[in-house]
Structure formats: structure tokens, C-alpha cells
Design a protein around this motif. Sequence first.
Motif: not given
Length: 260
Positions: A204-213, A236-241, A246-248
Motif C-alpha cells: 500500500g501507500s505511506a507518507f511522512y510529514d513533520s507532525e504525523e511522522k 510519499i511512497s508505495m510499499i511492497e514486500h 519513495h518520492g520527495y
Amino acid sequence: MNRLFLYSGFLFILILIFDAYDRDYNKPAASVVSKQVDQSDTSSKQPPVESTENSLSEKTTNSSPIIETLENKKLLIEFDTLTGELLFAQLKEYPVELQSDERVTILDHLTSKYTAGSNIQIKNKSNLYTYSLNSKTSNTAILKTMSDGVSLSKEIKLIDGAHQISVVNTVTNTSTKSIYVRNYEVISRDGKSSASLMLPTYTGSAFYDSEEKFTKISFDEMTEDDFTFKTNDGWISMIEHYFFLHGYQQATLKKQFILV
């Protein structure tokens, strides 16, 4: 007691067979996430109408993608010269299993509709631009286009010694009018997971920011909810196995995609 172990082993084999059959033949349909643009509101923060079911190549032009290849010691990628979209990425140093000649593939527009792209959006214009290949070396390509006095250049480059792809969009305004420009980034794929019932892994997907990590977002959440988040510092990112794309945003009009 021996018969119990025999039945347990037989049941375990049946589960494995069912799991393999389910992954091969019951493939989920691609999830679709669309965002509408209100053309009457020129301050809209929404990108052009998009769907993760199709690639930028399919939405930008009716022509088939014109595919070129870049390669270094760590990466082999394919991209569409019409859009600059990354269509295929293979990790050359990672076999899919020990002693195998087949290498791990992350992006793959043919089997999983898994693509990534960095494009330009100019205020009051809803279209994504069509490029042509200007120059190319083994690990760098320059794409260019011109529209209404605005020159757009896209550099796609493989970073030596890293699983990293740099996409730099350069905008040159030769018209007499002021323009407002931003990057339009997209990572898209279908909702298929390679995980098994016996060895579940997150896809699935995942994201990072300074508040939610670090926060995960499943495909179901993206499909059911109009998910939006704003941040001045994140990725932002897509994760699989064990692998993720990872894009920033590294700098103005510059995008980095890292495959690890």
C-alpha cells in the motif's frame, strides 16, 4: 496421534494450494482514485483530473508510449518520452531469490500498472504536456516541449551509486504574461498484493510529514475516502514486500524517486 499429524499436514498443503490459486486467478480490479478540477476556481489546489487506474501516458495522449531505457550499475529503468513517466524499474543487484538470474522489479506498467511521474501544472491550464526526446546518454535523458511561449524541459537522471532517480523540471517563460507553476507528482499502481495468507506483508501507500511522522494508507482507504494532506516537509511512497518507492520534493521543481 499419527493420523492427527497426517491430517494436519494434509490440511496445511490444501491451504497452500488454495492460497497459490487465489493469488494467481483472483486478481483484484485496479482501484480508481479521481480528483476533479473546478475550472471556475483558478486558485484550486487540485491537480488535473487523474485516475490511478491509467498511466499518465494513457491520459496525456492517444498515442502509444514511446519507451526509452536508462541504465547504470544499480538500476535499469524505462520511461515514456511523451510524458516523462517512469514505467519500469529493475534493481540489478537484487535477485528475486538465491541463484536466480531474474532481478527484483519495482515499477512495472504492464503487470501492475505501477508507475511514477513528475510533471508540470500551469495555473488555468488543465492539460499535461507532451514532450519529445531532445538528448540521451546511458543514464540521463532530456525531454523538451514548448507551449504558448512557455518552454518546458525535463531531465531524468540515474544517480551513480544509488537506487535513486532524479527528475528535474525546468520552466522558461518567454511570453509577456506572468505564469504560476507547480510540480504535479503521481505514484500509481493497481491494488494487487503479492503477499500470501501464510506470509502476510503490507502492500500500500505511506507518507511522512513533520507532525504525523510515518503513516500508512491502504488502497481501500484511498478508494473509499478523498484523502488529502498538506505539509511543508514530507514525502510519499508505495510499499511492497520489503521494497518501497519513495518520492520527495528536494528543491523547487525537482523530484527525487528512491527505490530501496
